[in-house]
Motif scaffolding. Structure first.
Motif, PDB file in Angstrom:
ATOM      1  N   GLN A   1     -25.501  18.669 -37.347  1.00 29.72           N
ATOM      2  CA  GLN A   1     -26.412  17.600 -36.907  1.00 29.72           C
ATOM      3  C   GLN A   1     -27.820  18.161 -36.651  1.00 29.72           C
ATOM      4  OE1 GLN A   1     -25.069  14.737 -37.294  1.00 29.72           O
ATOM      5  NE2 GLN A   1     -26.736  13.442 -36.554  1.00 29.72           N
TER       6      GLN A   1
ATOM      7  N   SER B   1     -26.134   7.303 -55.229  1.00 32.62           N
ATOM      8  CA  SER B   1     -26.582   8.482 -54.466  1.00 32.62           C
ATOM      9  C   SER B   1     -27.404   8.118 -53.229  1.00 32.62           C
ATOM     10  CB  SER B   1     -27.395   9.466 -55.310  1.00 32.62           C
ATOM     11  OG  SER B   1     -26.561  10.089 -56.217  1.00 32.62           O
ATOM     12  N   PHE B   2     -27.649   6.827 -53.008  1.00 33.42           N
ATOM     13  CA  PHE B   2     -28.404   6.448 -51.808  1.00 33.42           C
ATOM     14  C   PHE B   2     -27.653   6.902 -50.553  1.00 33.42           C
ATOM     15  CE2 PHE B   2     -29.651   3.300 -48.526  1.00 33.42           C
ATOM     16  CZ  PHE B   2     -30.996   3.627 -48.447  1.00 33.42           C
TER      17      PHE B   2
ATOM     18  N   MET C   1     -17.900  11.168 -46.055  1.00 29.21           N
ATOM     19  CA  MET C   1     -19.106  11.701 -45.431  1.00 29.21           C
ATOM     20  C   MET C   1     -19.032  13.225 -45.319  1.00 29.21           C
ATOM     21  SD  MET C   1     -20.719  10.036 -42.057  1.00 29.21           S
ATOM     22  CE  MET C   1     -22.288  10.664 -41.506  1.00 29.21           C
ATOM     23  N   SER C   2     -17.817  13.722 -45.102  1.00 28.09           N
ATOM     24  CA  SER C   2     -17.632  15.180 -44.968  1.00 28.09           C
ATOM     25  C   SER C   2     -17.504  15.859 -46.317  1.00 28.09           C
ATOM     26  CB  SER C   2     -16.371  15.476 -44.157  1.00 28.09           C
ATOM     27  OG  SER C   2     -16.305  14.652 -43.036  1.00 28.09           O
ATOM     28  N   GLY C   3     -17.559  15.061 -47.380  1.00 28.01           N
ATOM     29  CA  GLY C   3     -17.465  15.641 -48.720  1.00 28.01           C
ATOM     30  C   GLY C   3     -16.044  15.907 -49.161  1.00 28.01           C
ATOM     31  N   ASP C   4     -15.055  15.496 -48.346  1.00 29.91           N
ATOM     32  CA  ASP C   4     -13.654  15.663 -48.742  1.00 29.91           C
ATOM     33  C   ASP C   4     -13.268  14.483 -49.601  1.00 29.91           C
ATOM     34  OD1 ASP C   4     -13.465  17.898 -47.156  1.00 29.91           O
ATOM     35  OD2 ASP C   4     -12.964  16.719 -45.392  1.00 29.91           O
TER      36      ASP C   4
ATOM     37  N   MET D   1     -25.651   9.415 -50.370  1.00 30.65           N
ATOM     38  CA  MET D   1     -25.724  10.873 -50.251  1.00 30.65           C
ATOM     39  C   MET D   1     -26.983  11.266 -49.471  1.00 30.65           C
ATOM     40  SD  MET D   1     -26.249  13.859 -53.028  1.00 30.65           S
ATOM     41  CE  MET D   1     -24.958  13.503 -54.177  1.00 30.65           C
ATOM     42  N   ARG D   2     -28.077  10.575 -49.778  1.00 32.87           N
ATOM     43  CA  ARG D   2     -29.326  10.829 -49.055  1.00 32.87           C
ATOM     44  C   ARG D   2     -29.127  10.558 -47.562  1.00 32.87           C
ATOM     45  NH1 ARG D   2     -34.617  10.834 -49.934  1.00 32.87           N
ATOM     46  NH2 ARG D   2     -34.644  10.161 -52.084  1.00 32.87           N
ATOM     47  N   LEU D   3     -28.468   9.456 -47.255  1.00 27.37           N
ATOM     48  CA  LEU D   3     -28.268   9.100 -45.841  1.00 27.37           C
ATOM     49  C   LEU D   3     -27.260  10.029 -45.170  1.00 27.37           C
ATOM     50  CD1 LEU D   3     -28.305   5.196 -45.927  1.00 27.37           C
ATOM     51  CD2 LEU D   3     -30.185   6.753 -45.522  1.00 27.37           C
ATOM     52  N   PHE D   4     -26.252  10.501 -45.933  1.00 28.18           N
ATOM     53  CA  PHE D   4     -25.279  11.444 -45.359  1.00 28.18           C
ATOM     54  C   PHE D   4     -25.964  12.760 -44.959  1.00 28.18           C
ATOM     55  CE2 PHE D   4     -21.200   9.719 -47.606  1.00 28.18           C
ATOM     56  CZ  PHE D   4     -21.186   8.667 -46.716  1.00 28.18           C
ATOM     57  N   ALA D   5     -27.050  13.109 -45.668  1.00 20.41           N
ATOM     58  CA  ALA D   5     -27.769  14.344 -45.332  1.00 20.41           C
ATOM     59  C   ALA D   5     -28.766  14.119 -44.196  1.00 20.41           C
ATOM     60  CB  ALA D   5     -28.497  14.866 -46.566  1.00 20.41           C
ATOM     61  N   SER D   6     -28.889  12.884 -43.742  1.00 21.72           N
ATOM     62  CA  SER D   6     -29.823  12.553 -42.646  1.00 21.72           C
ATOM     63  C   SER D   6     -29.082  12.666 -41.303  1.00 21.72           C
ATOM     64  CB  SER D   6     -30.346  11.125 -42.844  1.00 21.72           C
ATOM     65  OG  SER D   6     -29.390  10.193 -42.375  1.00 21.72           O
ATOM     66  N   PRO D   7     -29.781  12.502 -40.183  1.00 23.35           N
ATOM     67  CA  PRO D   7     -29.084  12.610 -38.883  1.00 23.35           C
ATOM     68  C   PRO D   7     -28.181  11.413 -38.554  1.00 23.35           C
ATOM     69  CG  PRO D   7     -31.466  12.976 -38.656  1.00 23.35           C
ATOM     70  CD  PRO D   7     -31.248  12.412 -40.017  1.00 23.35           C
ATOM     71  N   MET D   8     -27.993  10.476 -39.473  1.00 23.32           N
ATOM     72  CA  MET D   8     -27.121   9.330 -39.173  1.00 23.32           C
ATOM     73  C   MET D   8     -25.671   9.782 -38.984  1.00 23.32           C
ATOM     74  SD  MET D   8     -28.442   6.190 -41.558  1.00 23.32           S
ATOM     75  CE  MET D   8     -27.236   5.041 -40.937  1.00 23.32           C
ATOM     76  N   THR D   9     -24.999   9.174 -38.004  1.00 25.24           N
ATOM     77  CA  THR D   9     -23.599   9.513 -37.737  1.00 25.24           C
ATOM     78  C   THR D   9     -22.685   8.468 -38.381  1.00 25.24           C
ATOM     79  OG1 THR D   9     -23.559   8.203 -35.737  1.00 25.24           O
ATOM     80  CG2 THR D   9     -24.246  10.493 -35.492  1.00 25.24           C
TER      81      THR D   9
ATOM     82  N   TYR E   1     -35.110   9.041 -39.494  1.00 26.13           N
ATOM     83  CA  TYR E   1     -35.382  10.388 -38.971  1.00 26.13           C
ATOM     84  C   TYR E   1     -36.090  10.336 -37.609  1.00 26.13           C
ATOM     85  CZ  TYR E   1     -33.577  12.741 -43.054  1.00 26.13           C
ATOM     86  OH  TYR E   1     -32.724  13.227 -44.016  1.00 26.13           O
TER      87      TYR E   1
END
Lengths: 249, 241
Positions: free
Chosen positions: B72, A83-84, A244-247, A86-94, B104
């Motif tokens: 975003q 789940s690490f 990343m898009s959850g698909d 998942m945490r980063l996917f919810a962050s502003p990282m592209t 962040y």
């Protein structure tokens, strides 16, 4: 900034695992010693240059980078399942931050590994020349193929399956079909054709041509390797982006 | 003022509807608890709100930005502590916190300052240089929530934050969450009803992907003619008291 931070984290994760250090840096050296001993016991009248240092050094440099697929795949897969990610996917990282953040540490590892393997080969008799520096860079470039494999399988599979495919299957295929351990020209036939179609043999030949100073031969081999690398990376980016898009990939 | 406005939000996987036409508003500073049996759609809802999965239809607007159109922008303002502990195993407590702060957008000086604040707030000082994988389950949870808070999020999603913790560790986490009430809008999912009673301002009960009821503990018990939240939950989830 995010790419550098993530890349620093990834390199720490890899280097703090002693098994990674052994396979990444130590294993090619063990093979170098073992195969050099075998080479020394082959009588000169056999006229078999298979394990001569000029052939062995580029082969082991390429073979060592095959472990980058294992390191990348295990890291991506463990990040996903813990789940690490998942945490980063919810962050502003592209997705660009992620792909480069996983790739850059592997290039640094490949650079260090190629330098150690080729410099150790000099102790075993390889000529120390300026071509060595260029060969380290070419090895780093060809290692991208394995990083791409790691990204692809790490995005698709769990860490056990990644261990099986990248750690056992891919390293064996890369080893056998690159001409490091067996003489491809001597076997010939379908085996040689398969080796020439796949990129591993061409990686070794590109590194060998660089070490030999045979610069016109580098590009034709390198183009084949980079062609495969681009295809594998495109597939890896598509699968990673879908994750990343959850698909479902 | 509404921080979260959810309108007709749905998520389908093939023929299965995980979340069905959800409508809900959550106010600024509110601690909203989402309850439901396994598979009710709580985690799917949180994943859509935190831009981890795309809704099949409908929309959710967080602090003025749509999860569909500006994910975003939403991601800059929120943070999440996922159901499973989400820490970098081979990094130390300090390294995990500084990494999250940097991701962040905090500069090194701010990241270090915020790290010290989180270490102090979550009682992590004694283990600051230990690798995350060497921590107990309770400490890993604390670190996971500290990582979610270090970015100063305006909306925080806590997906079953006390799952698997012993009573003492759970009570300590409750105190940390209670300290955030009024400052951060929190959406919490849990199976522990005493946790909901202790922490939440309002409760939403989900059943089969739909929002069956929304209200305070008193409102839900009154609505169902029961005396306890547990009985109200059973009735609203389709069970028998």
């Amino acid at each position: 900034m995010r790419i550098i931070l993530f890349a620093k984290r990834n390199i720490k994760e890899i280097l703090r695992d002693p098994i990674n250090l052994f396979f990444g840096l130590g294993f090619p050296l063990i093979l170098l010693v073992l195969l050099s001993v075998i080479n020394a016991s082959i009588p000169p009248e056999a006229n078999n240059p298979m394990f001569s240092i000029e052939n062995l050094a580029p082969g082991l440099a390429m073979f060592g980078t095959a472990f980058m697929a294992l390191f990348t795949g295990m890291l991506v897969s463990k990040d996903r399942t813990s789940s690490f990610l998942m945490r980063l996917f919810a962050s502003p990282m592209t997705s660009f931050d992620f792909i480069l953040g996983y790739t850059l540490p592997m290039l640094v590892m490949s650079l260090a590994q190629a330098a150690i393997t080729l410099l150790a080969s000099c102790i075993a008799g390889l000529e120390l020349s300026g071509n060595l520096l260029l060969a380290i860079l070419v090895t780093m470039l060809t290692s991208l193929l394995f990083v791409g494999f790691g990204l692809l399988f790490g995005s698709l599979l769990n860490d056990k399956a990644v261990g099986g495919i990248c750690g056992a299957l891919l390293t064996n295929v890369a080893g056998w079909l690159s001409g490091v351990f067996i003489p491809i020209d001597l076997i010939g036939g379908a085996f040689k054709k398969a080796a020439e179609i796949l990129p591993f043999y061409h990686s070794v030949q590109a590194i060998k041509a660089t070490l030999d100073g045979n610069f016109v031969e580098i590009l034709p081999h390198l183009i084949i390797v980079l062609g495969y690398t681009i295809v594998i990376f495109i597939l890896a980016i598509i699968v990673f982006h879908r994750r990343m898009s959850g698909d479902k990939a | 003022m509404n921080t979260i406005t959810i309108t007709n939000l749905s998520k389908k996987y093939g023929g299965f509807t995980a979340v069905d036409n959800l409508n809900l508003t959550i106010e600024q500073g509110e601690l909203f608890a989402l309850l439901g049996v396994n598979g009710a759609g709580k985690t799917t809802t949180i994943k859509m709100l935190s831009c981890l999965i795309k809704p099949t239809s409908g929309n959710a607007v967080l602090l003025g930005d749509s999860v569909r159109e500006h994910p975003q922008a939403v991601k800059e303002k929120i943070n999440i502590s996922p159901q499973e502990t989400a820490v970098a195993a081979n990094l130390s407590v300090i390294e995990n916190l500084e990494l999250t702060a940097g991701i962040y957008g905090q500069d090194i000086k701010t990241a270090m300052k915020m790290t010290e604040e989180m270490v102090s707030q979550f009682g992590l000082d004694g283990v600051r240089n230990k690798k995350a994988k060497q921590l107990s389950g309770g400490m890993q949870r604390r670190l996971s929530i500290a990582m979610a808070l270090i970015s100063n999020p305006q909306v925080l999603f806590l997906d079953e934050p006390t799952l698997g913790l012993d009573v003492l560790a759970r009570r300590e986490l409750w105190a940390s969450i209670q300290a955030l009430k009024g400052k951060v809008t929190i959406v919490l999912t849990t199976h522990y009803l005493e946790e909901v009673e202790a922490l939440s301002d309002r409760i939403g009960i989900m059943a089969n992907g739909k929002l069956a009821a929304v209200g305070t503990v008193a409102e839900l018990t009154e609505q169902t003619g029961t005396n306890k939240l547990e009985d109200a939950f059973v009735v609203l989830s389709g069970g028998a008291v």
